[in-house]
Design a protein around this motif. Structure first.
Motif, PDB file in Angstrom:
ATOM      1  N   ASP A 142     -29.710  61.593 -11.367  1.00 31.94           N
ATOM      2  CA  ASP A 142     -28.401  62.095 -10.942  1.00 31.94           C
ATOM      3  C   ASP A 142     -27.270  61.370 -11.657  1.00 31.94           C
ATOM      4  OD1 ASP A 142     -29.524  63.911  -9.229  1.00 31.94           O
ATOM      5  OD2 ASP A 142     -29.084  62.792  -7.399  1.00 31.94           O
ATOM      6  N   ARG A 143     -27.374  60.048 -11.749  1.00 28.17           N
ATOM      7  CA  ARG A 143     -26.320  59.270 -12.404  1.00 28.17           C
ATOM      8  C   ARG A 143     -26.291  59.568 -13.895  1.00 28.17           C
ATOM      9  NH1 ARG A 143     -23.018  59.560 -10.100  1.00 28.17           N
ATOM     10  NH2 ARG A 143     -24.233  60.925  -8.772  1.00 28.17           N
ATOM     11  N   TYR A 144     -27.454  59.828 -14.490  1.00 30.42           N
ATOM     12  CA  TYR A 144     -27.488  60.207 -15.903  1.00 30.42           C
ATOM     13  C   TYR A 144     -26.804  61.556 -16.093  1.00 30.42           C
ATOM     14  CZ  TYR A 144     -29.124  61.646 -20.480  1.00 30.42           C
ATOM     15  OH  TYR A 144     -29.161  62.086 -21.772  1.00 30.42           O
ATOM     16  N   ALA A 145     -27.110  62.515 -15.241  1.00 36.71           N
ATOM     17  CA  ALA A 145     -26.498  63.844 -15.356  1.00 36.71           C
ATOM     18  C   ALA A 145     -24.981  63.767 -15.223  1.00 36.71           C
ATOM     19  CB  ALA A 145     -27.082  64.780 -14.298  1.00 36.71           C
ATOM     20  N   ALA A 146     -24.501  62.828 -14.389  1.00 41.94           N
ATOM     21  CA  ALA A 146     -23.066  62.654 -14.181  1.00 41.94           C
ATOM     22  C   ALA A 146     -22.428  61.736 -15.221  1.00 41.94           C
ATOM     23  CB  ALA A 146     -22.807  62.094 -12.783  1.00 41.94           C
ATOM     24  N   ARG A 147     -23.252  61.150 -16.107  1.00 40.50           N
ATOM     25  CA  ARG A 147     -22.788  60.177 -17.110  1.00 40.50           C
ATOM     26  C   ARG A 147     -22.052  59.022 -16.437  1.00 40.50           C
ATOM     27  NH1 ARG A 147     -25.790  63.417 -18.964  1.00 40.50           N
ATOM     28  NH2 ARG A 147     -25.694  64.323 -21.056  1.00 40.50           N
ATOM     29  N   ASP A 148     -22.618  58.552 -15.340  1.00 46.52           N
ATOM     30  CA  ASP A 148     -22.038  57.473 -14.540  1.00 46.52           C
ATOM     31  C   ASP A 148     -22.795  56.206 -14.902  1.00 46.52           C
ATOM     32  OD1 ASP A 148     -20.521  56.185 -12.690  1.00 46.52           O
ATOM     33  OD2 ASP A 148     -21.208  57.353 -10.963  1.00 46.52           O
ATOM     34  N   ARG A 149     -22.303  55.489 -15.909  1.00 46.37           N
ATOM     35  CA  ARG A 149     -23.147  54.553 -16.633  1.00 46.37           C
ATOM     36  C   ARG A 149     -23.525  53.292 -15.862  1.00 46.37           C
ATOM     37  NH1 ARG A 149     -21.699  51.360 -21.983  1.00 46.37           N
ATOM     38  NH2 ARG A 149     -23.767  50.647 -22.587  1.00 46.37           N
ATOM     39  N   LEU A 150     -22.570  52.632 -15.228  1.00 43.02           N
ATOM     40  CA  LEU A 150     -22.921  51.374 -14.550  1.00 43.02           C
ATOM     41  C   LEU A 150     -23.838  51.625 -13.353  1.00 43.02           C
ATOM     42  CD1 LEU A 150     -22.693  48.326 -14.505  1.00 43.02           C
ATOM     43  CD2 LEU A 150     -20.566  48.554 -13.183  1.00 43.02           C
ATOM     44  N   PRO A 151     -23.563  52.615 -12.477  1.00 44.30           N
ATOM     45  CA  PRO A 151     -24.537  52.904 -11.409  1.00 44.30           C
ATOM     46  C   PRO A 151     -25.900  53.317 -11.959  1.00 44.30           C
ATOM     47  CG  PRO A 151     -22.416  53.862 -10.863  1.00 44.30           C
ATOM     48  CD  PRO A 151     -22.319  53.378 -12.287  1.00 44.30           C
ATOM     49  N   TYR A 152     -25.907  54.069 -13.071  1.00 46.17           N
ATOM     50  CA  TYR A 152     -27.180  54.419 -13.719  1.00 46.17           C
ATOM     51  C   TYR A 152     -27.933  53.146 -14.107  1.00 46.17           C
ATOM     52  CZ  TYR A 152     -30.337  55.440 -17.596  1.00 46.17           C
ATOM     53  OH  TYR A 152     -31.437  55.478 -18.426  1.00 46.17           O
ATOM     54  N   PHE A 153     -27.221  52.217 -14.732  1.00 45.82           N
ATOM     55  CA  PHE A 153     -27.874  50.993 -15.201  1.00 45.82           C
ATOM     56  C   PHE A 153     -28.429  50.180 -14.038  1.00 45.82           C
ATOM     57  CE2 PHE A 153     -27.634  46.452 -16.269  1.00 45.82           C
ATOM     58  CZ  PHE A 153     -28.537  46.421 -17.319  1.00 45.82           C
ATOM     59  N   LYS A 154     -27.686  50.100 -12.938  1.00 45.38           N
ATOM     60  CA  LYS A 154     -28.167  49.329 -11.793  1.00 45.38           C
ATOM     61  C   LYS A 154     -29.448  49.940 -11.229  1.00 45.38           C
ATOM     62  CE  LYS A 154     -23.782  47.310 -10.305  1.00 45.38           C
ATOM     63  NZ  LYS A 154     -22.822  47.146  -9.195  1.00 45.38           N
ATOM     64  N   LEU A 155     -29.504  51.278 -11.167  1.00 43.57           N
ATOM     65  CA  LEU A 155     -30.723  51.934 -10.709  1.00 43.57           C
ATOM     66  C   LEU A 155     -31.860  51.710 -11.698  1.00 43.57           C
ATOM     67  CD1 LEU A 155     -29.063  55.198  -9.401  1.00 43.57           C
ATOM     68  CD2 LEU A 155     -30.453  53.641  -8.009  1.00 43.57           C
TER      69      LEU A 155
END
Length: 238
Positions: A142-155
């Motif tokens: 989901d975070r990748y699809a939204a290009r939400d980088r820092l939350p993506y990285f934490k996950l």
């Protein structure tokens, strides 16, 4: 297990992939002031707002975070213990810099630890632990699809840590935690640029598939490839 692909490599990608079914909301964590300050500073090191080699300006940070010197300095000590900062007499806290050899050595050991964990987790982890890791993967998609980088990285980091934790080997977990903490900024920059990010996401898709099938050798192979390619992606930008 979601079958969505990570093939899109443009930040202007079209409509995001279909969202997974709603999952129960998690309880809101009540963090202490110390934990809040540590988290904020760790994020600033990870995403480069505090750059390698930079001296930490305590006055500016206190003003920006709205805290006094005491909680800030306690947080700096915590991050120094994690290996993200160095406390230098007469200079204060300095964001740690890594040489190319530092990075290669750390990534080599992380690779070995996580490959061992990948084999073990498929043998010993319960179904609930596997499902929890796959749920993290779905959130990361989901975070990748939204290009939400820092939350993506934490996950992303939570997935690596959860695989190791589910391997149920305390010495392995302790060794991994120590290196994982030091390498946050370095691993974060391995996702800079849409092509690198897409490649890393695709490797995680393979990891999730192998984990869901409890195929320890396949999981260890893709983890090794993920680290080798990750090191190449990092070397392009350090």
């Amino acid at each position: 297990m979601s079958s969505r692909s990570a093939t899109a490599i443009d930040d202007r990608a079209g409509p995001p992939a279909e969202r997974p079914a709603e999952r129960p909301a998690l309880p809101i964590a009540r963090l202490s002031l110390h934990d809040q300050v540590v988290t904020r500073l760790r994020d600033m090191v990870t995403d480069g707002r505090l750059a390698p080699g930079q001296r930490v300006n305590e006055v500016a940070l206190c003003a920006g975070l709205g805290v006094s010197r005491t909680p800030l300095r306690e947080a700096l000590k915590t991050l120094a213990g994690e290996g993200l900062l160095e406390l230098v007499p007469s200079r204060g806290a300095i964001v740690r810099s890594f040489t190319d050899k530092d990075v290669a050595d750390c990534m080599m050991v992380l690779k070995a630890l996580e490959q061992l964990a990948g084999r073990l987790v498929c043998q010993v982890a319960g179904d609930a632990a596997i499902a929890g890791i796959l749920a993290l993967h779905a959130e990361m998609q989901d975070r990748y699809a939204a290009r939400d980088r820092l939350p993506y990285f934490k996950l992303n980091q939570a997935i690596h840590s959860s695989i190791v934790a589910a391997a149920d080997n305390a010495p392995l977990l302790r060794a991994h935690e120590a290196l994982q903490a030091q390498m946050k900024r370095i691993r974060f920059i391995g996702h800079e640029g849409p092509e690198k990010w897409a490649a890393a996401m695709a490797e995680h898709e393979e990891m999730a598939t192998a984990l869901a099938q409890r195929d320890g050798e396949a999981l260890a192979e893709v983890i090794g490839r993920h680290h080798d390619r990750g090191l190449a992606r990092i070397r392009d930008v350090i």
